[in-house]
Design a protein around this motif. Structure first.
Motif, PDB file in Angstrom:
ATOM      1  N   ASN A  42       0.823  -1.218   0.000  1.00 52.56           N
ATOM      2  CA  ASN A  42       0.000   0.000   0.000  1.00 52.56           C
ATOM      3  C   ASN A  42       0.853   1.262   0.000  1.00 52.56           C
ATOM      4  OD1 ASN A  42      -2.486  -1.163  -0.152  1.00 52.56           O
ATOM      5  ND2 ASN A  42      -2.868  -1.133   2.046  1.00 52.56           N
ATOM      6  N   GLU A  43       2.110   1.164  -0.367  1.00 52.98           N
ATOM      7  CA  GLU A  43       3.013   2.318  -0.334  1.00 52.98           C
ATOM      8  C   GLU A  43       3.498   2.675  -1.734  1.00 52.98           C
ATOM      9  OE1 GLU A  43       7.026   3.883   1.964  1.00 52.98           O
ATOM     10  OE2 GLU A  43       6.557   1.761   1.980  1.00 52.98           O
ATOM     11  N   ILE A  44       3.303   3.949  -2.091  1.00 54.88           N
ATOM     12  CA  ILE A  44       3.855   4.484  -3.329  1.00 54.88           C
ATOM     13  C   ILE A  44       5.254   4.996  -3.011  1.00 54.88           C
ATOM     14  CG2 ILE A  44       3.673   6.284  -5.079  1.00 54.88           C
ATOM     15  CD1 ILE A  44       0.653   6.380  -4.499  1.00 54.88           C
ATOM     16  N   GLN A  45       6.237   4.573  -3.810  1.00 54.11           N
ATOM     17  CA  GLN A  45       7.602   5.069  -3.653  1.00 54.11           C
ATOM     18  C   GLN A  45       8.037   5.701  -4.967  1.00 54.11           C
ATOM     19  OE1 GLN A  45       9.809   1.566  -2.486  1.00 54.11           O
ATOM     20  NE2 GLN A  45       9.222   1.792  -0.345  1.00 54.11           N
ATOM     21  N   LEU A  46       8.478   6.945  -4.888  1.00 50.96           N
ATOM     22  CA  LEU A  46       8.916   7.673  -6.073  1.00 50.96           C
ATOM     23  C   LEU A  46      10.352   8.116  -5.871  1.00 50.96           C
ATOM     24  CD1 LEU A  46       7.194  10.200  -8.282  1.00 50.96           C
ATOM     25  CD2 LEU A  46       9.249  10.958  -7.120  1.00 50.96           C
ATOM     26  N   THR A  47      11.181   7.878  -6.877  1.00 44.04           N
ATOM     27  CA  THR A  47      12.533   8.432  -6.914  1.00 44.04           C
ATOM     28  C   THR A  47      12.709   9.125  -8.260  1.00 44.04           C
ATOM     29  OG1 THR A  47      13.471   6.365  -7.769  1.00 44.04           O
ATOM     30  CG2 THR A  47      13.528   6.684  -5.374  1.00 44.04           C
ATOM     31  N   ALA A  48      13.503  10.167  -8.261  1.00 40.54           N
ATOM     32  CA  ALA A  48      13.749  10.918  -9.497  1.00 40.54           C
ATOM     33  C   ALA A  48      14.989  11.771  -9.317  1.00 40.54           C
ATOM     34  CB  ALA A  48      12.547  11.790  -9.842  1.00 40.54           C
ATOM     35  N   GLU A  49      15.427  12.354 -10.415  1.00 41.05           N
ATOM     36  CA  GLU A  49      16.505  13.335 -10.404  1.00 41.05           C
ATOM     37  C   GLU A  49      15.895  14.680 -10.758  1.00 41.05           C
ATOM     38  OE1 GLU A  49      19.201  11.764 -13.303  1.00 41.05           O
ATOM     39  OE2 GLU A  49      20.105  10.385 -11.872  1.00 41.05           O
ATOM     40  N   ALA A  50      16.108  15.664  -9.908  1.00 40.83           N
ATOM     41  CA  ALA A  50      15.592  17.010 -10.131  1.00 40.83           C
ATOM     42  C   ALA A  50      16.736  17.895 -10.601  1.00 40.83           C
ATOM     43  CB  ALA A  50      14.986  17.566  -8.846  1.00 40.83           C
ATOM     44  N   ASP A  51      16.588  18.462 -11.785  1.00 46.80           N
ATOM     45  CA  ASP A  51      17.580  19.393 -12.315  1.00 46.80           C
ATOM     46  C   ASP A  51      17.053  20.800 -12.057  1.00 46.80           C
ATOM     47  OD1 ASP A  51      19.622  20.643 -13.598  1.00 46.80           O
ATOM     48  OD2 ASP A  51      19.206  19.813 -15.583  1.00 46.80           O
ATOM     49  N   THR A  52      17.594  21.437 -11.015  1.00 51.95           N
ATOM     50  CA  THR A  52      17.085  22.735 -10.597  1.00 51.95           C
ATOM     51  C   THR A  52      18.111  23.456  -9.739  1.00 51.95           C
ATOM     52  OG1 THR A  52      15.246  23.850  -9.485  1.00 51.95           O
ATOM     53  CG2 THR A  52      15.958  21.770  -8.541  1.00 51.95           C
ATOM     54  N   ALA A  53      17.962  24.752  -9.643  1.00 53.06           N
ATOM     55  CA  ALA A  53      18.754  25.556  -8.717  1.00 53.06           C
ATOM     56  C   ALA A  53      17.958  25.865  -7.459  1.00 53.06           C
ATOM     57  CB  ALA A  53      19.206  26.852  -9.392  1.00 53.06           C
ATOM     58  N   LEU A  54      16.689  25.435  -7.431  1.00 58.08           N
ATOM     59  CA  LEU A  54      15.835  25.696  -6.266  1.00 58.08           C
ATOM     60  C   LEU A  54      16.313  24.903  -5.059  1.00 58.08           C
ATOM     61  CD1 LEU A  54      12.381  25.438  -8.072  1.00 58.08           C
ATOM     62  CD2 LEU A  54      13.525  27.528  -7.330  1.00 58.08           C
ATOM     63  N   SER A  55      16.110  25.457  -3.879  1.00 56.89           N
ATOM     64  CA  SER A  55      16.483  24.731  -2.660  1.00 56.89           C
ATOM     65  C   SER A  55      15.296  24.004  -2.049  1.00 56.89           C
ATOM     66  CB  SER A  55      17.093  25.693  -1.634  1.00 56.89           C
ATOM     67  OG  SER A  55      16.172  26.699  -1.298  1.00 56.89           O
ATOM     68  N   GLU A  56      14.090  24.288  -2.548  1.00 55.52           N
ATOM     69  CA  GLU A  56      12.888  23.609  -2.092  1.00 55.52           C
ATOM     70  C   GLU A  56      11.972  23.365  -3.284  1.00 55.52           C
ATOM     71  OE1 GLU A  56      12.256  25.252   2.443  1.00 55.52           O
ATOM     72  OE2 GLU A  56      11.107  26.178   0.835  1.00 55.52           O
ATOM     73  N   ILE A  57      11.425  22.155  -3.332  1.00 55.08           N
ATOM     74  CA  ILE A  57      10.366  21.861  -4.286  1.00 55.08           C
ATOM     75  C   ILE A  57       9.205  21.290  -3.487  1.00 55.08           C
ATOM     76  CG2 ILE A  57      11.867  21.573  -6.277  1.00 55.08           C
ATOM     77  CD1 ILE A  57      11.646  18.562  -5.930  1.00 55.08           C
ATOM     78  N   TYR A  58       8.063  21.170  -4.119  1.00 53.43           N
ATOM     79  CA  TYR A  58       6.846  20.791  -3.406  1.00 53.43           C
ATOM     80  C   TYR A  58       6.119  19.702  -4.166  1.00 53.43           C
ATOM     81  CZ  TYR A  58       7.869  25.284  -1.320  1.00 53.43           C
ATOM     82  OH  TYR A  58       8.500  26.325  -0.694  1.00 53.43           O
ATOM     83  N   TYR A  59       5.290  18.958  -3.442  1.00 49.73           N
ATOM     84  CA  TYR A  59       4.425  18.004  -4.116  1.00 49.73           C
ATOM     85  C   TYR A  59       3.081  17.902  -3.411  1.00 49.73           C
ATOM     86  CZ  TYR A  59       5.215  14.260  -0.639  1.00 49.73           C
ATOM     87  OH  TYR A  59       5.254  13.524   0.511  1.00 49.73           O
ATOM     88  N   VAL A  60       2.089  17.529  -4.191  1.00 49.45           N
ATOM     89  CA  VAL A  60       0.759  17.191  -3.702  1.00 49.45           C
ATOM     90  C   VAL A  60       0.365  15.904  -4.408  1.00 49.45           C
ATOM     91  CG1 VAL A  60       0.018  19.564  -3.227  1.00 49.45           C
ATOM     92  CG2 VAL A  60      -0.457  18.557  -5.449  1.00 49.45           C
ATOM     93  N   ILE A  61      -0.606  15.195  -3.838  1.00 48.20           N
ATOM     94  CA  ILE A  61      -1.156  14.017  -4.500  1.00 48.20           C
ATOM     95  C   ILE A  61      -2.647  14.247  -4.647  1.00 48.20           C
ATOM     96  CG2 ILE A  61      -1.475  11.516  -4.418  1.00 48.20           C
ATOM     97  CD1 ILE A  61       1.087  11.357  -2.730  1.00 48.20           C
ATOM     98  N   GLU A  62      -3.111  14.100  -5.889  1.00 48.25           N
ATOM     99  CA  GLU A  62      -4.514  14.307  -6.211  1.00 48.25           C
ATOM    100  C   GLU A  62      -5.083  13.009  -6.778  1.00 48.25           C
ATOM    101  OE1 GLU A  62      -4.187  17.322  -9.187  1.00 48.25           O
ATOM    102  OE2 GLU A  62      -3.793  18.908  -7.740  1.00 48.25           O
ATOM    103  N   GLN A  63      -6.369  12.811  -6.565  1.00 49.99           N
ATOM    104  CA  GLN A  63      -7.074  11.711  -7.205  1.00 49.99           C
ATOM    105  C   GLN A  63      -8.408  12.265  -7.676  1.00 49.99           C
ATOM    106  OE1 GLN A  63      -7.761   8.119  -4.898  1.00 49.99           O
ATOM    107  NE2 GLN A  63      -7.675   6.906  -6.769  1.00 49.99           N
ATOM    108  N   GLY A  64      -8.513  12.442  -8.979  1.00 44.41           N
ATOM    109  CA  GLY A  64      -9.673  13.129  -9.531  1.00 44.41           C
ATOM    110  C   GLY A  64      -9.649  14.578  -9.080  1.00 44.41           C
ATOM    111  N   GLU A  65     -10.754  15.030  -8.516  1.00 43.95           N
ATOM    112  CA  GLU A  65     -10.851  16.398  -8.006  1.00 43.95           C
ATOM    113  C   GLU A  65     -10.428  16.498  -6.541  1.00 43.95           C
ATOM    114  OE1 GLU A  65     -11.743  19.131  -9.871  1.00 43.95           O
ATOM    115  OE2 GLU A  65     -11.656  17.728 -11.556  1.00 43.95           O
TER     116      GLU A  65
END
Length: 125
Positions: A42-65
């Motif tokens: 029941n666990e979603i695991q995401l890994t990625a490489e972020a190419d950015t100069a930002l020191s903070e990024i954000y995420y939300v999880i949506e399902q439909g509306e």
């Protein structure tokens, strides 16, 4: 003739100002590469490489509306270049039975708090 030169100068000035704004948004941008999403139980695991100069990024999880995970910050090391990111989310009961898949939205924020370059990552349940 004098008005024509002034008008031409103003047009060139506006074009240069617009080019400068574009380069600012690219510097503040966010690009994700090598995105890997896995579902383990029941666990979603995401890994990625972020190419950015930002020191903070954000995420939300949506399902439909529906927003199923409120905005969460990911703190990154300072500096430009590629940075490894990872996140995990435990699926609540009943989420797998819904018609629409959950979508992880990862984005940066501009100086005035607006989302920049959102990345929409659907999760196959």
């Amino acid at each position: 003739m004098k008005y024509c030169r002034i008008f031409t100068f103003l047009i060139l000035l506006l074009i240069l100002a617009a080019c400068n704004e574009e380069s600012k948004s690219i510097e503040e941008g966010l690009e994700l590469h090598n995105i890997n999403v896995q579902l383990k139980g029941n666990e979603i695991q995401l890994t990625a490489e972020a190419d950015t100069a930002l020191s903070e990024i954000y995420y939300v999880i949506e399902q439909g509306e529906e927003m199923v995970q409120d905005e969460t910050v990911i703190t990154l090391p300072d500096g430009e270049g590629v940075k490894e990111i990872s996140l995990s989310y435990i699926l609540p009961d009943g989420m797998k039975e819904k018609d629409e898949p959950p979508v992880i939205v990862i984005y940066g924020k501009s100086g005035d708090g607006e989302q920049i370059q959102p990345n929409y990552i659907p999760v196959d349940l």
